[in-house]
Design an enzyme around this catalytic site. Sequence first.
Site, PDB file in Angstrom:
ATOM      1  N   ASP A   1     -26.905 -49.315 -57.748  1.00 45.23           N
ATOM      2  CA  ASP A   1     -25.868 -50.342 -57.862  1.00 45.23           C
ATOM      3  C   ASP A   1     -24.541 -49.747 -58.319  1.00 45.23           C
ATOM      4  OD1 ASP A   1     -27.256 -49.914 -60.407  1.00 45.23           O
ATOM      5  OD2 ASP A   1     -25.973 -51.493 -61.208  1.00 45.23           O
TER       6      ASP A   1
ATOM      7  N   GLU B   1     -28.518 -51.024 -62.977  1.00 43.44           N
ATOM      8  CA  GLU B   1     -28.243 -50.249 -64.198  1.00 43.44           C
ATOM      9  C   GLU B   1     -26.931 -50.662 -64.817  1.00 43.44           C
ATOM     10  OE1 GLU B   1     -26.582 -46.761 -66.531  1.00 43.44           O
ATOM     11  OE2 GLU B   1     -25.770 -47.856 -64.802  1.00 43.44           O
TER      12      GLU B   1
END
Length: 414
Positions: free
Chosen positions: A83, A178
């Site tokens: 991400d 994350e």
Amino acid sequence: MNSKHTVEERFLRYVQIDTTADPNSTTFPSSMIQKDLGKVLVEELKAIGIKDAYMDEWGYVFGTIPSNTEKEVPTICFCSHMDTAPDCSGTHIKPIVHRNWDGSPIVLPDDSSQVITVEQHPYLRSKIGDDIITASGLTLLGADDKAGVAIIMDLAKQLTDNPSIKHGDIRILFTPDEEIGRGVDKLDMNKLNADYGYTLDGGPLGEIEDETFSADAVKVTIHGISAHPGYAKGKMINAIKIASEFVHELPKDKWSPETTENREGFVHPTSIEGSLEKATVSFIIRDHDTKKLQEYEATLEGLIQRVIEQHPGTRYEFEVTEQYRNMKEVLKDLPFVTDYAVQAMKNAGITPKESIIRGGTDGSRLSFMGLPCPNIFTGEMAIHSKHEYVSVQDMEKAVSTLVELVQIWEQHEK
């Protein structure tokens, strides 16, 4: 090694896949577009020869580079997150390679007001002559952490192409979310099945980090007293105003991200919202010394108590949520995990720089989940911004470091 580096080509493709995390979402992963990259990575791992590569229902990508040694060697995991941060747009990223960069200001073409200079970014002074990748001026680049993803993918290619490099079982893990602190929320450690790990999510060349912040979140909810504004005299107590008084009471010369550095912690209000009757102030609390979090929280609660006492009839709620803890608390008892990475850098001709993280990584939580997990450099710099950049040569040197590292582990039997 006979294999040519593929890290640049992979990186340029991966960053063009939008994987922005959504902190307001209640799904996992927070944005389903993250799985778009996961699917690509699974197919590429299989093409490399990683037969067991797959993505689970939560968006975690797993794969194994099987051992090619007769020794009993610990299983090592290399992990990066897919991400990108929601702080800056990650949609329609257009990466640009500045070949053999000469040190002159880099004007980003889609917004000429975005100019990357060595004055603003001193690390670039050491990158003259490198191939520097930037975005085009409207988005972040996504080197955090697709540089790490590309490095691990290139490592897989190098090892499968060169069986003469001896290593034990290597587990590959790519995680979602994350950037919003949920990266390992749904991770099944039995599926991962590794003994030690390394995240590839660090910055400058040679950086090795085995110490992070410890982190809590605090939510302070203030309950005021509502009344019709036309007849409110002596009755109304506005929760928004109390929240403003509370924030105003925070120290001006300490405690904040803008006044601290190195191992100094902070108490940082991240949002304030509400109405006349109820207002909420959210904080993140950070320090490298876990015990200090409770001290900060006690002081913060003392502030809101004093403010509330000035407004009879109002009340507050003070909610603390643990986020992650300093990985050093685990790694201090296993110094060889960091030492091997330091030696790998030396073997690769890189000067190691042991440093601390004023933040956290997936490795922070993984370390407390049974996978001791320092963080290794990728070259990602100016992260979460339109000035984000990475050196191709830094990424290639990270791959070389990992090649050395797996061989060091192979020399140490269980």
